[in-house]
Design a protein around this motif. Structure first.
Motif, PDB file in Angstrom:
ATOM      1  N   UNK A 122       3.438   4.143  11.113  1.00 44.63           N
ATOM      2  CA  UNK A 122       3.825   4.821   9.873  1.00 44.63           C
ATOM      3  C   UNK A 122       3.593   6.317   9.934  1.00 44.63           C
ATOM      4  N   UNK A 123       4.071   7.005   8.895  1.00 44.94           N
ATOM      5  CA  UNK A 123       4.028   8.461   8.828  1.00 44.94           C
ATOM      6  C   UNK A 123       2.665   8.956   8.381  1.00 44.94           C
ATOM      7  N   UNK A 124       2.115   8.252   7.379  1.00 48.21           N
ATOM      8  CA  UNK A 124       0.876   8.717   6.766  1.00 48.21           C
ATOM      9  C   UNK A 124      -0.310   8.135   7.502  1.00 48.21           C
ATOM     10  N   UNK A 125      -1.403   8.895   7.447  1.00 52.51           N
ATOM     11  CA  UNK A 125      -2.663   8.362   7.950  1.00 52.51           C
ATOM     12  C   UNK A 125      -3.020   7.132   7.125  1.00 52.51           C
ATOM     13  N   UNK A 126      -3.515   6.120   7.823  1.00 54.39           N
ATOM     14  CA  UNK A 126      -3.882   4.877   7.139  1.00 54.39           C
ATOM     15  C   UNK A 126      -4.876   5.137   6.006  1.00 54.39           C
ATOM     16  N   UNK A 127      -5.819   6.068   6.243  1.00 54.10           N
ATOM     17  CA  UNK A 127      -6.878   6.327   5.263  1.00 54.10           C
ATOM     18  C   UNK A 127      -6.315   6.742   3.913  1.00 54.10           C
ATOM     19  N   UNK A 128      -5.100   7.353   3.931  1.00 57.89           N
ATOM     20  CA  UNK A 128      -4.554   7.918   2.698  1.00 57.89           C
ATOM     21  C   UNK A 128      -3.546   6.992   2.026  1.00 57.89           C
ATOM     22  N   UNK A 129      -3.332   5.814   2.609  1.00 57.39           N
ATOM     23  CA  UNK A 129      -2.397   4.866   1.999  1.00 57.39           C
ATOM     24  C   UNK A 129      -3.001   4.350   0.696  1.00 57.39           C
ATOM     25  N   UNK A 130      -2.174   4.329  -0.349  1.00 59.23           N
ATOM     26  CA  UNK A 130      -2.651   3.875  -1.655  1.00 59.23           C
ATOM     27  C   UNK A 130      -2.773   2.356  -1.668  1.00 59.23           C
ATOM     28  N   UNK A 131      -3.942   1.912  -2.108  1.00 58.62           N
ATOM     29  CA  UNK A 131      -4.152   0.480  -2.322  1.00 58.62           C
ATOM     30  C   UNK A 131      -4.406   0.343  -3.812  1.00 58.62           C
ATOM     31  N   UNK A 132      -3.414  -0.115  -4.572  1.00 56.02           N
ATOM     32  CA  UNK A 132      -3.565  -0.123  -6.026  1.00 56.02           C
ATOM     33  C   UNK A 132      -3.670   1.303  -6.531  1.00 56.02           C
ATOM     34  N   UNK A 133      -4.693   1.562  -7.365  1.00 55.13           N
ATOM     35  CA  UNK A 133      -4.793   2.845  -8.062  1.00 55.13           C
ATOM     36  C   UNK A 133      -5.367   3.976  -7.202  1.00 55.13           C
ATOM     37  N   UNK A 134      -5.852   3.682  -5.997  1.00 54.09           N
ATOM     38  CA  UNK A 134      -6.504   4.730  -5.202  1.00 54.09           C
ATOM     39  C   UNK A 134      -6.266   4.480  -3.718  1.00 54.09           C
ATOM     40  N   UNK A 135      -6.460   5.541  -2.926  1.00 54.24           N
ATOM     41  CA  UNK A 135      -6.247   5.388  -1.483  1.00 54.24           C
ATOM     42  C   UNK A 135      -7.394   4.579  -0.872  1.00 54.24           C
ATOM     43  N   UNK A 136      -7.114   4.096   0.324  1.00 51.20           N
ATOM     44  CA  UNK A 136      -8.123   3.361   1.098  1.00 51.20           C
ATOM     45  C   UNK A 136      -9.412   4.187   1.176  1.00 51.20           C
ATOM     46  N   UNK A 171     -10.781  -5.866   6.409  1.00 48.87           N
ATOM     47  CA  UNK A 171     -10.463  -4.622   7.095  1.00 48.87           C
ATOM     48  C   UNK A 171      -8.944  -4.467   7.123  1.00 48.87           C
ATOM     49  N   UNK A 172      -8.475  -3.358   6.617  1.00 60.53           N
ATOM     50  CA  UNK A 172      -7.034  -3.090   6.615  1.00 60.53           C
ATOM     51  C   UNK A 172      -6.702  -2.426   7.946  1.00 60.53           C
ATOM     52  N   UNK A 173      -6.096  -3.196   8.840  1.00 60.56           N
ATOM     53  CA  UNK A 173      -5.883  -2.722  10.205  1.00 60.56           C
ATOM     54  C   UNK A 173      -4.405  -2.484  10.499  1.00 60.56           C
ATOM     55  N   UNK A 174      -3.568  -3.442  10.104  1.00 66.32           N
ATOM     56  CA  UNK A 174      -2.139  -3.329  10.397  1.00 66.32           C
ATOM     57  C   UNK A 174      -1.363  -3.406   9.075  1.00 66.32           C
ATOM     58  N   UNK A 175      -0.077  -3.017   9.099  1.00 65.70           N
ATOM     59  CA  UNK A 175       0.713  -3.081   7.855  1.00 65.70           C
ATOM     60  C   UNK A 175       0.772  -4.493   7.270  1.00 65.70           C
ATOM     61  N   UNK A 176       0.571  -5.515   8.110  1.00 64.50           N
ATOM     62  CA  UNK A 176       0.580  -6.891   7.599  1.00 64.50           C
ATOM     63  C   UNK A 176      -0.590  -7.139   6.646  1.00 64.50           C
ATOM     64  N   UNK A 177      -1.640  -6.330   6.762  1.00 67.24           N
ATOM     65  CA  UNK A 177      -2.805  -6.506   5.880  1.00 67.24           C
ATOM     66  C   UNK A 177      -2.552  -5.948   4.479  1.00 67.24           C
ATOM     67  N   UNK A 178      -1.526  -5.099   4.354  1.00 67.74           N
ATOM     68  CA  UNK A 178      -1.333  -4.394   3.080  1.00 67.74           C
ATOM     69  C   UNK A 178      -1.060  -5.294   1.888  1.00 67.74           C
TER      70      UNK A 178
END
Ligand code: MG
Length: 402
Positions: free
Chosen positions: A18-32, A217-224
């Motif tokens: 993906x384009x974005x760093x995983x750390x900054x991916x939004x999970x619900x109301x806030x990023x990881x 642990x959110x490791x791959x896009x399948x975990x999202x």
């Protein structure tokens, strides 16, 4: 006991793509990252937080990271996870006795699990959250030995043995250590996928703390999708716990001072040329007083009279813009940041228009907010009543905190 939390977020998330760093991916109301950091910033047993970020993010971190209510240091991550943790450890306070390491990719760690892991490390020197294996565990030929692994790579591997399941725990984070234990473990310089393994290799006893199934642990896009579902449940639960209300808070403030001769006219921290000024204690800056009450009110943190009583000589000649600055610090300490402020000044004279921009800038500066977050509007009272006769100036203010 002084406890430092090191949040390991230094990786580039290579398995995530993906384009974005995983750390900054939004999970619900806030990023990881925000979820993981908040769990420790909000924790009563954690004294300070150190976040290891990828080097480019460490120099330009997200704004919310600078507005937290606990001491926070940002360091650049290293090539390996343990290098990031070592960088974090160097930034820890000299007073720190316990270091708790957490992987930013585990955004659902609970306060209870953090507390139990810290407590176990205090007792035994090293502890980690881990969950018992639910599936039967098979050991296959090592990938390091392709001849033994068979001709089909991972797919065709042959089972060497079945390991008794009750012996198997799957490591999570948090992992907590007495400072000296972690220092000795990192000093080994070995390769390892977690710090607990290094402590073990350094000869320390490492204790298991019962982890939590939701601490994934959110490791791959399948975990999202799984992570989003957990986040929804947690966020809705938090909404219910707060009576379904959002964290956004609103406050209102009002002030009035008489216009008298022989006083300077100070409004919004700006001295305005006029033949009269506002009567009162200090500079009688009614804009600052109303805004102070609005921000304190939004935090349900009392009012200007309670924090800065005129009977107290400390506030005798205090400038009101300074009191506003102190009020903003009080609400920040309570965990809020100022969203925006809107002010109505009712003054028959003088015309306030030429001074509005300067007032906005002064008030914004005192609040620690951007000038775009502060609005000041002048009104007359159309000649009606005491305000209309120019006997006084009145100010209404509202503030939003988030
Ligand atoms: Mg006042």
């Amino acid at each position: 006991m002084y406890v430092t939390a090191i949040i390991a977020a230094g990786g580039q998330g290579l398995r995530f793509g993906g384009e974005r760093l995983k750390q900054l991916v939004e999970i619900g109301a806030a990023s990881l990252l925000e979820r993981s950091v908040s769990a420790f910033v909000d924790h009563p047993n954690v004294s300070e937080v150190v976040v290891a970020l990828p080097a480019d993010l460490a120099v330009a971190p997200p704004a919310w990271l600078r507005q937290l209510r606990k001491p926070l240091a940002i360091v650049a991550g290293g090539a390996r996870r343990q290098d990031s943790v070592a960088n974090g450890l160097r930034a820890a306070s000299a007073a720190s006795e316990i270091i708790v390491v957490h992987d930013a990719a585990r955004p659902f760690v609970t306060a209870d699990l953090i507390a139990r892991t810290i407590a176990a490390a205090v007792e035994s020197g090293a502890a980690l959250a881990a969950v018992p294996a639910r599936d039967t565990v098979k050991r296959t030929a090592s990938a390091a030995n392709p001849a033994e692994a068979g001709s089909h790579g991972r797919e065709g591997r042959e089972v060497v043995e079945t390991i008794p399941r009750d012996e198997i725990y799957l490591a999570q984070t948090p992992q907590a250590f007495r400072r000296g234990v972690l220092e000795a473990a990192l000093a080994l310089g070995h390769e390892a996928t977690d710090e607990a393994a290094l402590a073990e290799q350094a000869g320390y006893t490492v204790r298991i703390v019962e982890g939590e199934a939701r601490n994934i642990k959110v490791t791959t896009p399948e975990d999202l999708p799984i992570a989003q579902a957990i986040a929804r449940e947690i966020d809705e639960g938090a909404g219910r716990a707060s009576g379904g209300r959002s964290r956004v808070r609103i406050g209102t403030g009002y002030d009035l001072h008489r216009l008298v001769e022989g006083r300077p006219l100070v409004l919004g921290g700006v001295t305005i040329p006029f033949d009269r000024g506002l009567a009162g204690h200090s500079d009688a800056d009614a804009i600052c007083h109303a805004v102070t009450d609005a921000v304190l009110g939004a935090a349900a943190a009392g009012d200007i009279g309670r924090h800065f009583p005129d009977s107290d000589p400390r506030w005798k000649d205090a400038s009101s813009i300074d009191l506003l600055r102190r009020a903003a610090a009080i609400v920040r300490a309570a965990g809020y940041t100022v969203g925006n402020v809107d002010v109505v000044v009712i003054a028959e004279r003088p015309k306030l228009g030429p001074f509005v921009e300067e007032m906005r800038a002064r008030v914004a500066e005192a609040l620690g907010a951007d000038v775009s977050a502060v609005s000041v509007k002048g009104k007359t009272n159309e000649g009606v009543g005491e305000l209309g006769r120019g006997e006084a100036v009145a100010v209404h203010a509202v503030a939003i905190l988030a």
